[in-house]
Write an enzyme that holds these catalytic residues in place. Sequence first.
Site, short mmCIF file in Angstrom:
data_model
loop_
_atom_site.label_atom_id
_atom_site.label_comp_id
_atom_site.label_asym_id
_atom_site.label_seq_id
_atom_site.Cartn_x
_atom_site.Cartn_y
_atom_site.Cartn_z
N CYS A 175 0.84 -1.19 0.00
CA CYS A 175 0.00 0.00 0.00
C CYS A 175 0.88 1.25 0.00
O CYS A 175 1.41 1.65 1.04
CB CYS A 175 -0.93 0.00 1.21
SG CYS A 175 -1.99 1.46 1.31
N CYS A 193 -0.51 4.07 2.19
CA CYS A 193 -0.31 3.84 3.62
C CYS A 193 1.13 4.14 4.05
O CYS A 193 1.37 4.73 5.10
CB CYS A 193 -0.63 2.39 3.98
SG CYS A 193 -2.23 1.80 3.44
N ASP A 194 2.10 3.71 3.23
CA ASP A 194 3.49 3.70 3.67
C ASP A 194 4.43 4.61 2.89
O ASP A 194 5.62 4.69 3.21
CB ASP A 194 4.03 2.26 3.61
CG ASP A 194 3.26 1.32 4.52
OD1 ASP A 194 2.79 1.79 5.58
OD2 ASP A 194 3.13 0.13 4.18
#
Length: 319
Positions: free
Chosen positions: A135, A138-139
């Site tokens: 992701c 997300c990261d």
Amino acid sequence: MEEKIFDCIVLGGGPAGINAALYALRGNAKTCIIDTSTLGGQPVNYLEIENYLGFPSINGYELSEKFEEHLDKFNCEKFPNEEIQFIDLTGEIKIIKTLKNVFKGRTVILATGASASKLGIKGEKEYIGHGVSYCAVCDGGFYKEKNVLVIGGGNAAVEEGCYLTKFAKKVYIMHRRNELRADKIVQQRAFENEKVEFIFDSIPLEITGENNHVSKVSYKNLKTAKTDTISVEGVFPYIGFTPNAKHFSGQIMQDEKGFILVDSCMRTSELGVFAAGDVRKTPLRQVITAVSDGAVAGVYAVKYLEELKTVSKKEILSA
């Protein structure tokens, strides 16, 4: 443990599941929606969605919120964060058992989605959370001024690769073929981005690291058979999806990859069981097609419930 009885149980709270529940509720079926996490599904992790009709550009989380707000107008009973223990789809009454509840219903709509496929190479599992991520939204922020590698050639790979250029110093995109599968407009953006470099005709072989974090990826060129290594601190595989079907696999017809087979009405091989969205075999996995699947599944689940009142199970089977 509490027993809960519904006309229609929707398993999965992404776009397909939410719209399936909405259409079932509009058909006056007592309906609930169950998810192993919070509602919203994969779009929650998308920074931007540009191909959902009516929204030239919208944040994925915002779109998911709008879906749930619409559902809430019909007072749908929602059960997020349920840990599935057991599912039986084979009887006239379908049963879904979780740690907290036992759900029973005459119809079930499977909208459990799909998860990012794994590369299956050495080092991948060991470095999840330590440089391997599925992701970018997300990261991505963890990779400021670092080099990262995206693996894949479809829309997800190329779009997320471009997104990572907001943080990374360099983004390599590796694809096993000599041309991308992504939409042309998506490809154009990537080719014009000076931070993006493509590695074509190649596959990753192994992920290695130092100090418990990714540092290198070895790969093979499929045309020359030569191997090489690339120094990166992040690896983002986007090579497709695997259906989230482990709790009911074998109870309904699926293809060789595990995706559920349905007819044009989203009916599975098991009477009273429908499937919608990414968990089914489909030529296109997009938010808009998932929503469409959900509408069809919801309508035909209600139709099935109505038929139960007037005809025998044998007659439904032969219809």
